[in-house]
Design a protein around this motif. Sequence first.
Motif, PDB file in Angstrom:
ATOM      1  N   TYR A   1      -1.890   0.910   3.037  1.00 36.90           N
ATOM      2  CA  TYR A   1      -3.771  -0.355   2.048  1.00 36.90           C
ATOM      3  C   TYR A   1      -2.612   0.281   0.775  1.00 36.90           C
ATOM      4  CZ  TYR A   1      -6.378   2.728   5.684  1.00 36.90           C
ATOM      5  OH  TYR A   1      -6.397   3.076   7.132  1.00 36.90           O
ATOM      6  N   PRO A   2      -3.699  -0.315  -0.030  1.00 33.89           N
ATOM      7  CA  PRO A   2      -2.976  -0.866  -1.218  1.00 33.89           C
ATOM      8  C   PRO A   2      -2.348   0.753  -1.976  1.00 33.89           C
ATOM      9  CG  PRO A   2      -4.939  -1.870  -1.486  1.00 33.89           C
ATOM     10  CD  PRO A   2      -5.343  -0.604  -0.152  1.00 33.89           C
ATOM     11  N   LYS A   3      -3.786   1.817  -2.136  1.00 34.06           N
ATOM     12  CA  LYS A   3      -2.549   2.999  -2.042  1.00 34.06           C
ATOM     13  C   LYS A   3      -1.454   3.327  -2.384  1.00 34.06           C
ATOM     14  CE  LYS A   3      -6.968   4.503  -5.097  1.00 34.06           C
ATOM     15  NZ  LYS A   3      -8.031   3.639  -5.499  1.00 34.06           N
ATOM     16  N   THR A   4      -1.276   3.815  -1.094  1.00 30.05           N
ATOM     17  CA  THR A   4      -0.330   3.767   0.238  1.00 30.05           C
ATOM     18  C   THR A   4       1.198   2.839  -0.494  1.00 30.05           C
ATOM     19  OG1 THR A   4      -2.030   4.390   1.331  1.00 30.05           O
ATOM     20  CG2 THR A   4       0.450   5.403   1.989  1.00 30.05           C
ATOM     21  N   ALA A   5       0.522   1.767  -0.172  1.00 21.65           N
ATOM     22  CA  ALA A   5       1.516   0.734   0.132  1.00 21.65           C
ATOM     23  C   ALA A   5       1.960   0.677  -2.162  1.00 21.65           C
ATOM     24  CB  ALA A   5       0.912  -0.652  -0.307  1.00 21.65           C
ATOM     25  N   VAL A   6       1.969   0.948  -2.887  1.00 23.66           N
ATOM     26  CA  VAL A   6       1.928   1.658  -4.040  1.00 23.66           C
ATOM     27  C   VAL A   6       3.238   2.850  -3.694  1.00 23.66           C
ATOM     28  CG1 VAL A   6       1.866   2.206  -6.572  1.00 23.66           C
ATOM     29  CG2 VAL A   6       0.710   0.171  -5.993  1.00 23.66           C
ATOM     30  N   ARG A   7       2.016   3.586  -3.631  1.00 23.59           N
ATOM     31  CA  ARG A   7       3.335   5.360  -3.057  1.00 23.59           C
ATOM     32  C   ARG A   7       4.525   4.794  -3.033  1.00 23.59           C
ATOM     33  NH1 ARG A   7      -1.851   7.715  -2.947  1.00 23.59           N
ATOM     34  NH2 ARG A   7      -1.550   7.960  -0.557  1.00 23.59           N
ATOM     35  N   PHE A   8       4.679   4.652  -1.645  1.00 19.79           N
ATOM     36  CA  PHE A   8       5.531   4.401  -0.408  1.00 19.79           C
ATOM     37  C   PHE A   8       6.952   3.785  -1.320  1.00 19.79           C
ATOM     38  CE2 PHE A   8       8.233   1.505   1.677  1.00 19.79           C
ATOM     39  CZ  PHE A   8       8.759   2.885   3.288  1.00 19.79           C
ATOM     40  N   THR A   9       6.573   2.835  -2.075  1.00 21.22           N
ATOM     41  CA  THR A   9       7.301   1.776  -3.045  1.00 21.22           C
ATOM     42  C   THR A   9       7.760   2.592  -4.370  1.00 21.22           C
ATOM     43  OG1 THR A   9       5.797  -0.743  -2.618  1.00 21.22           O
ATOM     44  CG2 THR A   9       7.803   0.048  -3.835  1.00 21.22           C
TER      45      THR A   9
ATOM     46  N   THR B   1       1.528  -7.060   2.240  1.00 21.53           N
ATOM     47  CA  THR B   1      -0.044  -7.469   3.056  1.00 21.53           C
ATOM     48  C   THR B   1      -1.161  -6.867   3.066  1.00 21.53           C
ATOM     49  OG1 THR B   1       0.272  -6.272   4.941  1.00 21.53           O
ATOM     50  CG2 THR B   1       1.909  -7.608   5.376  1.00 21.53           C
ATOM     51  N   THR B   2      -1.550  -6.451   1.746  1.00 14.98           N
ATOM     52  CA  THR B   2      -3.183  -6.007   1.599  1.00 14.98           C
ATOM     53  C   THR B   2      -3.572  -7.384   0.678  1.00 14.98           C
ATOM     54  OG1 THR B   2      -2.324  -5.658  -1.018  1.00 14.98           O
ATOM     55  CG2 THR B   2      -1.672  -4.277   0.586  1.00 14.98           C
ATOM     56  N   GLY B   3      -5.007  -6.540   1.277  1.00 12.78           N
ATOM     57  CA  GLY B   3      -6.090  -7.827   0.723  1.00 12.78           C
ATOM     58  C   GLY B   3      -6.595  -8.098  -0.299  1.00 12.78           C
ATOM     59  N   ILE B   4      -5.996  -6.977  -1.390  1.00  7.93           N
ATOM     60  CA  ILE B   4      -5.938  -7.471  -2.900  1.00  7.93           C
ATOM     61  C   ILE B   4      -4.743  -7.531  -3.394  1.00  7.93           C
ATOM     62  CG2 ILE B   4      -8.234  -6.871  -3.387  1.00  7.93           C
ATOM     63  CD1 ILE B   4      -6.856  -4.154  -4.444  1.00  7.93           C
ATOM     64  N   LYS B   5      -5.236  -8.572  -4.481  1.00 12.78           N
ATOM     65  CA  LYS B   5      -4.324  -8.916  -5.178  1.00 12.78           C
ATOM     66  C   LYS B   5      -4.051  -8.333  -6.498  1.00 12.78           C
ATOM     67  CE  LYS B   5      -1.864 -10.442  -1.973  1.00 12.78           C
ATOM     68  NZ  LYS B   5      -1.978  -8.928  -1.195  1.00 12.78           N
ATOM     69  N   GLU B   6      -4.402  -9.149  -7.634  1.00 15.61           N
ATOM     70  CA  GLU B   6      -4.596  -8.995  -9.253  1.00 15.61           C
ATOM     71  C   GLU B   6      -4.478  -7.491  -9.477  1.00 15.61           C
ATOM     72  OE1 GLU B   6      -7.751 -10.666 -11.603  1.00 15.61           O
ATOM     73  OE2 GLU B   6      -7.029 -12.102 -12.153  1.00 15.61           O
ATOM     74  N   LYS B   7      -5.715  -6.529  -8.944  1.00 18.03           N
ATOM     75  CA  LYS B   7      -4.586  -5.214  -9.635  1.00 18.03           C
ATOM     76  C   LYS B   7      -3.651  -4.662  -9.216  1.00 18.03           C
ATOM     77  CE  LYS B   7      -7.205  -0.886  -9.984  1.00 18.03           C
ATOM     78  NZ  LYS B   7      -5.291   0.003  -9.645  1.00 18.03           N
ATOM     79  N   PHE B   8      -3.197  -5.193  -7.915  1.00 17.61           N
ATOM     80  CA  PHE B   8      -2.216  -4.604  -6.918  1.00 17.61           C
ATOM     81  C   PHE B   8      -0.666  -5.120  -6.848  1.00 17.61           C
ATOM     82  CE2 PHE B   8       0.777  -5.179  -2.785  1.00 17.61           C
ATOM     83  CZ  PHE B   8       0.643  -3.666  -2.769  1.00 17.61           C
ATOM     84  N   ILE B   9      -0.127  -5.992  -7.465  1.00 19.26           N
ATOM     85  CA  ILE B   9       0.604  -6.503  -8.134  1.00 19.26           C
ATOM     86  C   ILE B   9       1.037  -5.527  -8.883  1.00 19.26           C
ATOM     87  CG2 ILE B   9       1.491  -8.882  -9.260  1.00 19.26           C
ATOM     88  CD1 ILE B   9       0.069 -10.006  -6.892  1.00 19.26           C
ATOM     89  N   ALA B  10       0.026  -5.631 -10.697  1.00 21.24           N
ATOM     90  CA  ALA B  10      -0.265  -4.992 -11.675  1.00 21.24           C
ATOM     91  C   ALA B  10       0.740  -3.564 -11.518  1.00 21.24           C
ATOM     92  CB  ALA B  10      -1.502  -5.262 -11.746  1.00 21.24           C
ATOM     93  N   ASP B  11      -0.122  -2.995 -10.119  1.00 21.35           N
ATOM     94  CA  ASP B  11       0.489  -1.604  -9.801  1.00 21.35           C
ATOM     95  C   ASP B  11       1.516  -1.446  -9.529  1.00 21.35           C
ATOM     96  OD1 ASP B  11      -2.269  -0.862 -10.827  1.00 21.35           O
ATOM     97  OD2 ASP B  11      -2.761  -0.511  -8.862  1.00 21.35           O
ATOM     98  N   MET B  12       2.603  -2.270  -8.382  1.00 14.83           N
ATOM     99  CA  MET B  12       3.535  -2.835  -7.937  1.00 14.83           C
ATOM    100  C   MET B  12       4.751  -3.395  -9.135  1.00 14.83           C
ATOM    101  SD  MET B  12       3.542  -2.586  -4.332  1.00 14.83           S
ATOM    102  CE  MET B  12       4.875  -2.824  -4.045  1.00 14.83           C
TER     103      MET B  12
END
Lengths: 289, 289
Positions: free
Chosen positions: A68-76, A92-103
Amino acid sequence: MKISIVGLGVIGGSFAEALKTAGYEDVYGIDNDQATLDTAVEMGIIKAGYIDGKDILPETDLTIMALYPKTAVRFTQANHDYFKTGAILMDTTGIKEKFIADMAEVVPDNIEVVYTHPMAGRENRGIAYAQGSVFQGANFLLIPTDMNNEDSLVFIEDLANELGFGKINRVSAAFHDQMISFTSQLPHAIAISLMNSDHEKRETGKFTGDSYPELTRIAKINEDLWSELFIDNKKYLLQSIKDFENQLDLVKKAIRDEDSDTLKTLFIKSTTNRLKLEEQMDKRKIKRK
Amino acid sequence: MKISIVGLGVIGGSFAEALKTAGYEDVYGIDNDQATLDTAVEMGIIKAGYIDGKDILPETDLTIMALYPKTAVRFTQANHDYFKTGAILMDTTGIKEKFIADMAEVVPDNIEVVYTHPMAGRENRGIAYAQGSVFQGANFLLIPTDMNNEDSLVFIEDLANELGFGKINRVSAAFHDQMISFTSQLPHAIAISLMNSDHEKRETGKFTGDSYPELTRIAKINEDLWSELFIDNKKYLLQSIKDFENQLDLVKKAIRDEDSDTLKTLFIKSTTNRLKLEEQMDKRKIKRK
């Protein structure tokens, strides 16, 4: 090439299976559930499983992150120091704008992240529902960023092709999120609302043809994942809901006014649009063969 | 027993096929399209076809009327003098309160109408899409009126059973229309609005998993039939749309407020409701075997 899959749920497990089918053997699993790892080893879709990323990431060339997005950020973030230099981290997450910024805040400098969206989610969760075949002919979206090398993008596109995906397209994060709010999140919001608008204690199953069961299949939903997806894609999703409501208002008004001509016009439009979509989907199937 | 089917479209044609499979041989067709009648004769699902009801109705014991509501009323009125005394006229339309009232004005005294709703519609129209197998395990609703004899109701229920229908239930016209507004018409209104809320010229097919194609299958819709059904069931349909909108408002508000807990609660509710429905559907399948 060593490949590690993080999160052996329905998507991660399906990647493991598809990789196996495609002949990849050096595939490992990372998951916080030992039973899931054991199952994946028994299924023969990973060579070995690890609870801790640091036990395999230093040797991993390609990490497929199916979290999941938040878990992916935490894992990284948690594994910041363990990635192999030059490795590719595929999201492979289903959202990108916010997720790419978080990553961007947590990705180490020595790796490259390739953002993708394999469009093959399922309403069931867990490795028991993993199936490499769900990728056959499915859409695969790739969202390039300024940090990407063309070689890495092509490498992932080739892999997606090898795993059986149909249409493989590059799009911007904004356009991805807008389209996904319409084709994926809006249908889920609708299915949930349709299901929840049933009255209590009616034996609805006695009164259905195919429509209601079909429109509510995805009302069975993973609440942890989808609450994240809905909220993180708030801007586009609210707009897509608004567009949908405007159309529903036209239908409502025509019913209220007993305006048969307007209803027919709306129905003919939806029929035409649907046939166009079917044509696009058929082309996809043809390409698949 | 001579059976005539009026209207050899997807439903009438499917009845002809199902009757043939069940061993009925004395089956005739009435349709205003000679080519359709010829096709049905060639397919071997009717013995002979007639454009004019009066050429076969005087000998017909059971007439299965598979017409749109308004056409069904017109057909009954036009053939008022040709029905065989003691014959049963079986209706199959998707709405009941208004239709039964309309029919009451035109039905001759010497026959008995049995109102039913075989829940096996298809998004395609015409005899080419007829399939007796669509009735296998499908819901069959029977709407008794004050004019019915118990024997006639049982006769039709036995026939429905013989043709492969799954659950066969008796309900009032009002409850039928209320339930159908929810399980059939509302999903169609939603599918149409979802389809029509797409923006022009987007290549939406590249951006879909299963959800959007699944939720819009029924956006391909027969505009003549469904404009009648929507308007004739106005009262219940508008209420079902309202109930749905109220639920969608809850989802919207939770997204706007980034209220993850409320979203999760709604998702868990829809999941629970969906599982209940699946259980009802599974039971139906089990009963079928």
